[in-house]
Scaffold this motif. Structure first.
Motif, PDB file in Angstrom:
ATOM      1  N   LEU A  17      44.276  92.917 137.991  1.00 39.37           N
ATOM      2  CA  LEU A  17      45.282  93.992 137.977  1.00 39.37           C
ATOM      3  C   LEU A  17      46.687  93.407 137.895  1.00 39.37           C
ATOM      4  N   ARG A  18      46.929  92.390 138.688  1.00 41.22           N
ATOM      5  CA  ARG A  18      48.270  91.789 138.702  1.00 41.22           C
ATOM      6  C   ARG A  18      48.588  91.120 137.376  1.00 41.22           C
ATOM      7  N   SER A  19      47.584  90.496 136.782  1.00 41.54           N
ATOM      8  CA  SER A  19      47.865  89.820 135.506  1.00 41.54           C
ATOM      9  C   SER A  19      48.152  90.846 134.410  1.00 41.54           C
ATOM     10  N   LYS A  20      47.677  92.076 134.600  1.00 38.66           N
ATOM     11  CA  LYS A  20      48.023  93.140 133.635  1.00 38.66           C
ATOM     12  C   LYS A  20      49.360  93.803 133.971  1.00 38.66           C
ATOM     13  N   GLY A  21      49.997  93.319 135.043  1.00 38.64           N
ATOM     14  CA  GLY A  21      51.303  93.856 135.418  1.00 38.64           C
ATOM     15  C   GLY A  21      51.237  95.141 136.225  1.00 38.64           C
ATOM     16  N   GLN A  22      50.065  95.464 136.748  1.00 37.06           N
ATOM     17  CA  GLN A  22      49.953  96.701 137.526  1.00 37.06           C
ATOM     18  C   GLN A  22      50.475  96.507 138.952  1.00 37.06           C
ATOM     19  N   ILE A  23      51.148  97.535 139.449  1.00 38.77           N
ATOM     20  CA  ILE A  23      51.603  97.551 140.846  1.00 38.77           C
ATOM     21  C   ILE A  23      50.415  98.006 141.700  1.00 38.77           C
ATOM     22  N   ILE A  24      50.048  97.167 142.683  1.00 36.95           N
ATOM     23  CA  ILE A  24      48.906  97.503 143.542  1.00 36.95           C
ATOM     24  C   ILE A  24      49.417  98.122 144.845  1.00 36.95           C
ATOM     25  N   GLY A  25      48.877  99.295 145.184  1.00 37.06           N
ATOM     26  CA  GLY A  25      49.211  99.968 146.449  1.00 37.06           C
ATOM     27  C   GLY A  25      47.998  99.944 147.359  1.00 37.06           C
ATOM     28  N   LEU A  26      48.216  99.493 148.597  1.00 36.56           N
ATOM     29  CA  LEU A  26      47.098  99.354 149.545  1.00 36.56           C
ATOM     30  C   LEU A  26      47.232 100.376 150.671  1.00 36.56           C
ATOM     31  N   VAL A  27      46.124 101.011 151.027  1.00 38.85           N
ATOM     32  CA  VAL A  27      46.103 101.917 152.184  1.00 38.85           C
ATOM     33  C   VAL A  27      44.959 101.478 153.109  1.00 38.85           C
ATOM     34  N   PRO A  28      45.290 100.705 154.154  1.00 38.10           N
ATOM     35  CA  PRO A  28      44.235 100.255 155.068  1.00 38.10           C
ATOM     36  C   PRO A  28      43.835 101.375 156.040  1.00 38.10           C
ATOM     37  N   THR A  29      42.528 101.582 156.179  1.00 39.99           N
ATOM     38  CA  THR A  29      42.019 102.597 157.125  1.00 39.99           C
ATOM     39  C   THR A  29      40.731 102.096 157.770  1.00 39.99           C
ATOM     40  N   MET A  30      40.338 102.833 158.803  1.00 40.17           N
ATOM     41  CA  MET A  30      39.031 102.562 159.419  1.00 40.17           C
ATOM     42  C   MET A  30      38.030 103.662 159.041  1.00 40.17           C
ATOM     43  N   GLY A  31      38.364 104.450 158.038  1.00 42.56           N
ATOM     44  CA  GLY A  31      37.437 105.493 157.601  1.00 42.56           C
ATOM     45  C   GLY A  31      37.516 106.731 158.479  1.00 42.56           C
ATOM     46  N   ALA A  32      36.477 107.594 158.385  1.00 44.26           N
ATOM     47  CA  ALA A  32      36.494 108.916 159.030  1.00 44.26           C
ATOM     48  C   ALA A  32      37.783 109.627 158.618  1.00 44.26           C
ATOM     49  N   LEU A  33      37.966 109.700 157.321  1.00 45.40           N
ATOM     50  CA  LEU A  33      39.264 110.087 156.766  1.00 45.40           C
ATOM     51  C   LEU A  33      39.575 111.567 156.981  1.00 45.40           C
ATOM     52  N   HIS A  34      40.858 111.815 157.272  1.00 46.30           N
ATOM     53  CA  HIS A  34      41.361 113.185 157.416  1.00 46.30           C
ATOM     54  C   HIS A  34      42.597 113.329 156.527  1.00 46.30           C
ATOM     55  N   GLU A  35      43.216 114.494 156.573  1.00 49.64           N
ATOM     56  CA  GLU A  35      44.369 114.766 155.701  1.00 49.64           C
ATOM     57  C   GLU A  35      45.506 113.768 155.909  1.00 49.64           C
ATOM     58  N   GLY A  36      45.649 113.243 157.121  1.00 58.85           N
ATOM     59  CA  GLY A  36      46.690 112.245 157.381  1.00 58.85           C
ATOM     60  C   GLY A  36      46.482 111.019 156.511  1.00 58.85           C
ATOM     61  N   HIS A  37      45.242 110.524 156.492  1.00 60.70           N
ATOM     62  CA  HIS A  37      44.933 109.380 155.623  1.00 60.70           C
ATOM     63  C   HIS A  37      45.181 109.743 154.153  1.00 60.70           C
ATOM     64  N   LEU A  38      44.731 110.935 153.779  1.00 59.76           N
ATOM     65  CA  LEU A  38      44.833 111.327 152.360  1.00 59.76           C
ATOM     66  C   LEU A  38      46.298 111.427 151.929  1.00 59.76           C
ATOM     67  N   SER A  39      47.158 111.834 152.864  1.00 58.72           N
ATOM     68  CA  SER A  39      48.586 111.907 152.515  1.00 58.72           C
ATOM     69  C   SER A  39      49.125 110.501 152.210  1.00 58.72           C
TER      70      SER A  39
END
Ligand code: AMP
Length: 280
Positions: A17-39
């Protein structure tokens, strides 16, 4: 959307991804996702070309007596939610991928991590900084998104990133709440209806402080006393701390300097530990 289970595969993908010049966005979670995580995922999708959500219940941030074993795990439902919110990749490694046999390296931030959560959970942030540093090295994000819900976690991560020169921009998303004010949390599902009702005192205490500040109050003593009083009305709540601190250092402040202070609350709602905060 693609699911990645191994570190090697994730590192190869990040490289590509980086070699293609894409900006990588990371969202670390522990799962059991709710709307807060999704935001947070939506926020990452606005700013990055490729959004990686990590789902890993990190054992090193739980003490032996905490809820690691009962923490909810529902990967299939989480993956569907990630796709719906605009994630491109879910990185869901096994325990052995992250902590292979003989693992022995840890990162500790030694100042911001000490008060508040650090008092009752002395090994918690060591687990958080270690896993986040590893996720940064594995996923090589340009930006990483964290929730204000965990105000001290944000401050600790920002300090680690500054101290260790991680080339990652930390983006902070606002706390999402239920309609009645309760901060969304994966742990809310532990609450009985009665406990959940009493837990509203936490957000009510924070909102009262916000209203007092809007009316001109600045003094820590008054804000903390009022919030503590509201919490004390509920017989199932045991206060762990109510503290007015600097948003970045987590050190106590005597007066609100608007925008820079956080009123942070941690309570036991019977056997469930809940935290919440508001920026004042
Ligand atoms: P967790 O899965 O609890 O480790 O949380 C993963 C990320 O979601 C962390 O950055 C949290 O701060 C964030 N988060 C948790 N609850 C909320 C919420 N109610 N609103 C916004 N972000 C949240």
């Amino acid at each position: 959307m693609q699911i990645i289970r191994s570190v090697q595969e994730m590192q190869a993908l990040a490289y590509e991804l980086r070699s293609k010049g894409q900006i990588i966005g990371l969202v670390p979670t522990m799962g059991a996702l709710h709307e807060g995580h999704l935001s947070l995922i939506r926020l990452a999708a606005e700013r990055a070309d490729a959004v990686v959500v990590t789902i890993f219940v990190n054992p090193t941030q739980f003490a032996p007596n905490e809820d690691f074993n009962k923490y909810p795990r529902e990967l299939e439902a989480d993956v569907a939610k990630c796709a719906g919110a605009g994630a491109d990749y879910v990185f869901a490694p096994t325990h052995e991928e992250i902590y292979p046999k003989g693992y022995s390296t840890y990162i500790t931030e030694e100042h911001v991590a000490k008060p508040l959560e650090g008092v009752s959970r002395p090994t918690h942030f060591r687990g958080v900084t270690t896993v986040v540093a590893k996720l940064f090295n594995i996923c090589r994000p340009d930006i990483a998104v964290f929730g204000q819900k965990d105000a001290q976690q944000v401050a600790v991560i920002q300090k680690m990133v500054a101290d260790l020169n991680f080339p990652v921009d930390i983006v902070v998303g606002p706390t999402l709440r239920e309609a009645d004010g309760l901060a969304m949390s994966s742990r809310n599902r532990y609450l009985t209806p009665t406990q959940r009702q009493e837990a509203l005192a936490i957000s009510q205490a924070l909102f009262k402080a916000r209203d007092m500040v809007a009316a001109g109050e600045r003094r820590k003593d008054r804000l903390v006393a009022e919030a503590t009083h509201i919490l004390s009305q509920q017989r199932r709540i045991r206060v762990i701390y109510v503290a007015l601190v600097d948003r970045r250092t987590m050190e106590p402040v005597r007066e609100v300097e608007p925008g820079n202070a956080v009123l942070a609350i941690a309570v036991w709602m019977e056997e469930t530990r809940l935290i919440d905060n508001i920026v004042l």
